[in-house]
Scaffold this active site. Structure first.
Site, PDB file in Angstrom:
ATOM      1  N   PHE A  33       0.746  -1.212  -0.050  1.00 33.77           N
ATOM      2  CA  PHE A  33       0.069   0.137  -0.060  1.00 33.77           C
ATOM      3  C   PHE A  33       0.888   1.320  -0.013  1.00 33.77           C
ATOM      4  CE2 PHE A  33      -1.945  -3.485   2.181  1.00 33.77           C
ATOM      5  CZ  PHE A  33      -3.162  -3.617   1.542  1.00 33.77           C
ATOM      6  N   SER A  48      -6.742  -7.686  -1.297  1.00 31.72           N
ATOM      7  CA  SER A  48      -6.479  -7.083   0.087  1.00 31.72           C
ATOM      8  C   SER A  48      -6.731  -5.662  -0.017  1.00 31.72           C
ATOM      9  CB  SER A  48      -4.860  -7.141   0.434  1.00 31.72           C
ATOM     10  OG  SER A  48      -4.451  -8.389   0.255  1.00 31.72           O
ATOM     11  N   CYS A  91      -4.010  -4.853   6.961  1.00 32.16           N
ATOM     12  CA  CYS A  91      -4.424  -5.500   5.545  1.00 32.16           C
ATOM     13  C   CYS A  91      -5.206  -6.616   5.879  1.00 32.16           C
ATOM     14  CB  CYS A  91      -2.905  -6.331   5.040  1.00 32.16           C
ATOM     15  SG  CYS A  91      -3.109  -6.903   3.487  1.00 32.16           S
ATOM     16  N   THR A 104      -8.366  -9.449   4.070  1.00 27.34           N
ATOM     17  CA  THR A 104      -8.732 -10.203   2.934  1.00 27.34           C
ATOM     18  C   THR A 104     -10.364 -10.016   2.829  1.00 27.34           C
ATOM     19  OG1 THR A 104      -6.777 -11.703   3.123  1.00 27.34           O
ATOM     20  CG2 THR A 104      -8.631 -12.294   1.566  1.00 27.34           C
ATOM     21  N   ALA A 139      -9.041 -12.180  12.687  1.00 23.94           N
ATOM     22  CA  ALA A 139      -8.438 -13.231  13.488  1.00 23.94           C
ATOM     23  C   ALA A 139      -8.340 -12.670  15.071  1.00 23.94           C
ATOM     24  CB  ALA A 139      -7.210 -13.817  12.982  1.00 23.94           C
ATOM     25  N   HIS A 191       0.899  -4.586   7.603  1.00 19.23           N
ATOM     26  CA  HIS A 191       1.246  -5.341   8.987  1.00 19.23           C
ATOM     27  C   HIS A 191       1.423  -4.227  10.128  1.00 19.23           C
ATOM     28  CE1 HIS A 191       3.148  -8.509   6.124  1.00 19.23           C
ATOM     29  NE2 HIS A 191       1.660  -8.427   5.745  1.00 19.23           N
ATOM     30  N   THR A 235       4.447  12.169   7.787  1.00 18.51           N
ATOM     31  CA  THR A 235       5.819  12.654   8.152  1.00 18.51           C
ATOM     32  C   THR A 235       5.851  12.999   9.662  1.00 18.51           C
ATOM     33  OG1 THR A 235       6.002  13.515   6.066  1.00 18.51           O
ATOM     34  CG2 THR A 235       7.757  14.028   7.554  1.00 18.51           C
TER      35      THR A 235
END
Length: 283
Positions: free
Chosen positions: A75, A115, A122, A124, A140, A178, A223
């Protein structure tokens, strides 16, 4: 970073409290096979989420963490739209915790298995309905432990971004989706039409954050302006345009945000701690 049992209990209570008004929302894939979450009256997991999270052994956590490091999607941290959580809860088995999100833009060319970054996480696409403009993802236990998604409820607004294609403009920085951990908003101070936000996080994450460096906050490429090591904090500034396009300004002091540090910093640390530099010097 482990999410406290109180947080787990909080989302469980939220599901039980809000689910009484949640209708059955049919979501379909392209073959129009119906998807149904458990009826509101049956949203009763075998165990409270706080206990489900704790039931995983350290071995399984290590395995899941290792799997999350594989780069499957990329991404940019440029949020495409803000979607709305329409429904969340356990499925009929009581094992899978699912979320349905309303999102007109990201569904324009969606496919099963795609995704999508939800607040920088991320996830699905498992089913979708192009008529209702909704898609479904599964959450999960490890995802809920590691991210701020545990604080979501029906009606919450979330940042959404599809995985990049080879032809996509790189407007932000490399973001994997992640999440490394969470931070807590400790201050939000306006200056003109800009908004300064300070976030506190753990030393394990703060060591990768540098002034003028990149960081993804709830999936938004930003930033870093300053790092306050003594306070275990860092800050950043949102211009007026960005404030209107992402969910961060809608949050309050004390709420969590998902953090993903620049992948380059993690690679550098790995090289330094693995003895790679010493091996090069000895040649």
């Amino acid at each position: 970073m482990a999410i406290s049992s109180l947080a787990g209990i909080s989302i469980f209570k939220t599901v039980m409290r809000t689910s009484t008004s949640i209708p059955k929302v049919p979501v379909y894939n392209r073959t129009h096979n119906p998807l149904r979450l458990t009826p509101a009256t049956n949203l009763k997991p075998k165990l409270p989420l706080s206990l489900v999270f704790k039931s995983y052994t350290q071995k399984s956590l290590t395995l899941k963490t290792h799997q999350r490091t594989q780069i499957k999607s990329l991404f940019t941290g440029i949020v495409e739209e803000m979607g709305e959580v329409r429904q969340l809860g356990f499925d009929e088995s009581g094992e899978s915790f699912d979320m349905i999100i309303y999102s007109p833009t990201v569904l324009e060319d969606v496919n099963l298995g795609d995704s999508i970054a939800v607040n920088g996480t991320c996830l699905t696409v498992t089913e979708f309905d192009p008529q209702r403009l909704e898609f479904k993802v599964g959450l999960a236990p490890e995802t809920l432990r590691k991210t701020s998604l545990i604080e979501l409820e029906q009606g919450s607004v979330v940042n959404l971004e599809r995985a990049v294609k080879p032809s996509t403009r790189m407007g932000g920085h490399f973001v994997q989706g992640h999440v490394d951990g969470t931070g807590e908003i400790v201050s939000m101070e306006p200056e003109g039409d800009s908004l300064w936000i300070k976030v506190k996080t753990s030393p394990e994450i703060l060591k990768f954050i540098v002034p003028k460096g990149f960081i993804a906050v709830d999936g938004t490429s930003l930033t870093v302006v300053k790092v306050f090591d003594d306070e275990e904090c860092f800050n950043f500034m949102l211009v007026e345009y960005t404030q209107q396009k992402v969910v961060i300004p809608l949050k309050k002091v004390g709420q969590k945000v998902n953090l993903e540090v620049d992948i380059l910093g993690k690679y550098v640390e790995r090289l330094l701690t693995s003895g790679f530099v010493e091996s090069i010097k000895s040649r």
